[in-house]
Scaffold this active site. Structure first.
Site, short mmCIF file in Angstrom:
data_model
loop_
_atom_site.label_atom_id
_atom_site.label_comp_id
_atom_site.label_asym_id
_atom_site.label_seq_id
_atom_site.Cartn_x
_atom_site.Cartn_y
_atom_site.Cartn_z
N TYR A 25 0.83 -1.22 0.00
CA TYR A 25 0.00 0.00 0.00
C TYR A 25 0.86 1.27 0.00
O TYR A 25 0.86 2.03 -0.97
CB TYR A 25 -0.93 -0.05 1.22
CG TYR A 25 -1.75 1.18 1.50
CD1 TYR A 25 -2.35 1.92 0.48
CD2 TYR A 25 -1.96 1.60 2.82
CE1 TYR A 25 -3.13 3.03 0.76
CE2 TYR A 25 -2.74 2.71 3.11
CZ TYR A 25 -3.32 3.43 2.08
OH TYR A 25 -4.09 4.52 2.38
N ILE A 26 1.60 1.49 1.07
CA ILE A 26 2.34 2.75 1.16
C ILE A 26 3.54 2.74 0.22
O ILE A 26 3.82 3.72 -0.48
CB ILE A 26 2.76 3.01 2.62
CG1 ILE A 26 1.49 3.09 3.49
CG2 ILE A 26 3.57 4.29 2.74
CD1 ILE A 26 1.73 3.07 4.98
N THR A 131 6.34 3.08 12.89
CA THR A 131 4.93 3.16 13.31
C THR A 131 4.77 3.79 14.69
O THR A 131 5.65 3.64 15.56
CB THR A 131 4.33 1.74 13.34
OG1 THR A 131 3.09 1.77 14.05
CG2 THR A 131 5.23 0.76 14.06
N TYR A 156 4.18 -6.56 17.12
CA TYR A 156 4.33 -5.73 15.92
C TYR A 156 5.17 -4.49 16.25
O TYR A 156 6.19 -4.23 15.61
CB TYR A 156 2.94 -5.33 15.38
CG TYR A 156 3.02 -4.25 14.34
CD1 TYR A 156 3.60 -4.50 13.10
CD2 TYR A 156 2.55 -2.95 14.59
CE1 TYR A 156 3.70 -3.51 12.14
CE2 TYR A 156 2.64 -1.95 13.64
CZ TYR A 156 3.22 -2.24 12.42
OH TYR A 156 3.33 -1.24 11.47
#
Ligand code: UDP
Length: 357
Positions: A25-26, A131, A156
């Site tokens: 996506y990014i 993130t 994560y």
């Protein structure tokens, strides 16, 4: 769709840039923006989650794994990149709790192999897709600054933080870690957008039922019962969780600015990327109601989703001061571009193919 001015000179540059995970996506939006800016993005992607159509925006694409040092070396020898942007990673928080090893093996251990290999091959600058999950549960000092303590609450976030830390130990390499908050929106005008499977993110989960996405697609994404708000008993202004949403194209432009900053001699740094403004789930629902002309849209409330903090808002002041970056696209633009993208046949085809295994 609102028109957004191009940054002109601010976004121009040249040279080969290795982009790992550039079929995601990014990464695909960044490869597109890099190419527009004059760079030569070379994408590597295993296509485990990425899509071949998304890699087409790059100047070149090689299929392979970031943990395969021989493969990475060969790509470096073919293209001689001096800079790299590293995206390739798994991104589902819930899955990381159930299967931490998958996240540590890929996001941490393979990232280390990748960083070591590219720096040995002459890459001097790395921009890393990190993130807000590295901060963990933040209850004080909101909006969050880069100096906030990092205390991830799931594998994560931990795996991404470990990769960041390793990156900063590389000898002779300057790097930037970009810590994203909530990314949404698409670039349908160039055939790019979010195509996660499964899809857990708020904006696509609101938009897909509203635009009447094909039933098999909605079923495959667990949207058969329509969209639901996860919890309205948070300590926020309307009881629903507050997040800081940023348009994927604003985010992509930040990568180009970070790259230019490093190439110009900027020191190793960390930047939060968000808009600095929080939107509650109900406010996003209201924006979708208006943007997509659906006054009847009043989704039901379901229990909280495990692990969701009440509020996450970035202080992106450092990115604004040091990189000259500021987000330009509003929430309405994220919803409108997402809707346009999710209507494109390539999206439905991709979801159905992934659902079929
Ligand atoms: N959310 C929701 N319904 C959904 C998906 C998400 O109410 O079907 C909420 C979620 O609980 C969170 C916010 O929307 O408060 C943003 O969730 P998302 O998964 O997009 O991003 P996160 O902040 O979890 O990374």
């Amino acid at each position: 769709m609102a028109d957004v001015p191009k940054g002109g000179e601010m976004f121009s540059g040249s040279g080969v840039v290795l982009v790992s995970g550039g079929a995601g996506y990014i990464g695909s939006h960044v490869a597109h923006v890099l190419r527009e800016a004059g760079f030569t993005p070379v994408v590597i992607d295993s296509l485990v989650n990425g899509n071949a159509w998304a890699a087409e925006k790059a100047s070149a694409f090689r299929r392979g794994d970031i943990g395969d040092a021989a493969f990475v070396r060969e790509v470096c020898q073919s293209f001689s990149p001096k800079a790299a942007i590293h995206f390739a990673a798994f991104i589902e928080v819930g899955e990381s709790v159930k299967n931490p090893q998958k996240y540590f093996a890929n996001n941490r251990d393979k990232a280390k192999i990748f960083f070591d290999t590219i720096s040995a091959c002459g890459v001097k600058h790395i921009v890393f897709s990190s993130t807000a999950a590295v901060y963990g549960e933040v209850t004080e000092n909101v909006p969050i600054r880069e100096s906030h303590e990092t205390k991830p609450i799931n594998p994560y976030g931990r795996s991404k933080l470990d990769a960041e830390i390793h990156m900063r130990t590389l000898h002779g390499v300057t790097s930037v870690a970009l810590r994203y908050f909530n990314v949404a929106g698409a670039a349908p005008e160039v055939g790019l957008g979010e195509a996660h499977f499964p899809e857990t993110h708020l904006v696509p989960r609101i938009v897909l039922p509203l635009i009447g996405a094909p039933k098999p697609v909605q079923d495959a994404l667990g949207l058969a019962g329509g969209f639901r708000i996860f919890g309205d008993d948070y300590p926020t202004r309307d009881g629903t969780a507050v997040r800081d949403y940023i348009h994927v194209m604003d985010l992509a432009e930040a990568h180009v600015l970070a790259l230019r900053y490093l190439i110009a001699g900027g020191a190793t740094n960390i930047f939060n990327l968000g808009s600095g403004a929080g939107y509650s789930v109900k406010e996003i629902v209201a924006a979708a109601r208006k943007t997509l002309s659906r006054p009847d849209f009043n989704p039901p409330v379901a229990p909280r989703r495990a692990g969701d903090p009440a509020t996450l808002i970035a202080d992106s002041g450092r990115a604004q001061r040091v990189l000259g970056w500021s987000p330009k696209r509003k929430v309405e633009n994220m919803i409108a571009t997402a809707a346009e993208w999710h209507r494109m046949p390539v999206y439905a085809e991709t979801m159905l193919k992934k659902a079929a295994g």
